[in-house]
Every structure is written in C-alpha cells, then in structure tokens.
Design an enzyme around this catalytic site. Structure first.
Site, PDB file in Angstrom:
ATOM      1  N   LYS A  11       0.809  -1.221   0.000  1.00 22.55           N
ATOM      2  CA  LYS A  11       0.000   0.000   0.000  1.00 22.55           C
ATOM      3  C   LYS A  11       0.849   1.280   0.000  1.00 22.55           C
ATOM      4  CE  LYS A  11      -3.962  -2.100   2.371  1.00 22.55           C
ATOM      5  NZ  LYS A  11      -4.837  -1.958   3.555  1.00 22.55           N
ATOM      6  N   PHE A  59     -15.704   3.570   6.195  1.00 25.96           N
ATOM      7  CA  PHE A  59     -14.309   3.865   5.848  1.00 25.96           C
ATOM      8  C   PHE A  59     -14.026   3.850   4.346  1.00 25.96           C
ATOM      9  CE2 PHE A  59     -14.586  -0.717   6.749  1.00 25.96           C
ATOM     10  CZ  PHE A  59     -14.100  -1.248   5.555  1.00 25.96           C
ATOM     11  N   ARG A  87      -1.455 -14.204   4.777  1.00 23.03           N
ATOM     12  CA  ARG A  87      -2.171 -13.508   5.854  1.00 23.03           C
ATOM     13  C   ARG A  87      -1.398 -13.611   7.180  1.00 23.03           C
ATOM     14  NH1 ARG A  87      -6.361 -11.194   4.205  1.00 23.03           N
ATOM     15  NH2 ARG A  87      -7.426 -10.984   6.207  1.00 23.03           N
ATOM     16  N   THR A  93      -4.820  -6.971  11.047  1.00 22.07           N
ATOM     17  CA  THR A  93      -5.133  -5.695  10.396  1.00 22.07           C
ATOM     18  C   THR A  93      -4.695  -4.516  11.255  1.00 22.07           C
ATOM     19  OG1 THR A  93      -7.011  -6.717   9.274  1.00 22.07           O
ATOM     20  CG2 THR A  93      -7.007  -4.315   9.411  1.00 22.07           C
ATOM     21  N   HIS A 117      -2.161  -5.449   1.684  1.00 18.22           N
ATOM     22  CA  HIS A 117      -3.469  -6.093   1.500  1.00 18.22           C
ATOM     23  C   HIS A 117      -3.186  -7.506   1.030  1.00 18.22           C
ATOM     24  CE1 HIS A 117      -7.476  -6.998  -0.185  1.00 18.22           C
ATOM     25  NE2 HIS A 117      -6.782  -7.552  -1.169  1.00 18.22           N
TER      26      HIS A 117
END
Length: 140
Positions: A11, A59, A87, A93, A117
């Site tokens: 990101k 969001f 993951r 997160t 992500h």
C-alpha cells in the site's frame, strides 16, 4: 497443502517509505514466490471498483482516497497454502494486535495505513488477481 496463488498489494504508506524490498523479503523468507509484480498508480475509479464490496462501509471514502494517494505494488504470490501463509506474514489488520516479525507489526503506521493487502479466500484471490493481471503476466 495445495499450491495456491494470492494477490498482495503493498500500500501507499509502504511504497512512499521505500519498503517494497523489505516486504518482498518477508514473503520470500516465508516460502512464497513472487510470480507477477507491477508498480501502478490507482485511479479513484479503479480503487472504487476493487473495493466495491466495502462501498456501504463508513471507511470506504477514506480507503479509496488513501489507495490513490501514492503508487502501490500489486503482486501475485505463489506457494503451498499461499492465501493463509500470506495472511500470517502480513499480521493482524490492526498493527497493535499483530505478532512480532509480521509485516504490519514492523512497518504499518495505523489500522488504515497498514502497509499491505492480501486476499482472504480462494474466490477473492481469483477475482483480485484477474482485476490486476492477465494470464500472460503470470510467470510461474
């Protein structure tokens, strides 16, 4: 465990800080191969389409603005149980809840600016990979 492919996005908060190489090293150390990768600047329309499932969430606007604020690195990772493994390597997160040694624990700035992500299911992986890559771009 089966060989899988999953989508990863590095990101804007991470690309802005030149962390692509360090993040890629984490994936490779975990046994994931990068079989496709490109650095792109998402448009608001592309980000909106990619995150369409979150359109009604509070969001959504902040997320799409953030994802278009700087370039991102989209990539396809391959390996045994790649979806779950990715993951695990990413971490929770919320970086405050992420385990030591995970990408988010080491590099994330906040819940919103959490550096990476990753697809959360085989169906999402297939859809997300197809969003960014043609079959000809996947070299494995």
């Amino acid at each position: 465990m089966a060989i899988e492919r999953t989508l990863s996005i590095i990101k804007p908060d991470a690309t802005k800080r030149n962390l692509t190489g360090k993040i890629n090293a984490k994936f490779e150390e975990a046994g994931l191969r990068i079989v496709a990768q490109k650095r792109i600047q998402l448009t608001l329309a592309q980000a909106g389409q990619f995150y369409a499932e979150h359109k009604e969430r509070p969001f959504y606007g902040e997320l799409t603005e953030f994802m278009t604020s700087e370039p991102v690195v989209v990539q396809v990772l391959e390996g045994e149980g790649a979806i779950l493994k990715n993951r695990e390597v990413m971490g929770a997160t919320n970086p405050a809840n992420a385990d030591e040694g995970t990408i988010r624990k080491e590099f994330a700035l906040s819940v919103g600016e959490n550096s990476v992500h990753g697809s959360d299911s085989p169906e999402a992986a297939a859809r997300e990979i197809a969003f960014f890559f043609s079959g000809l771009e996947l070299v494995g």
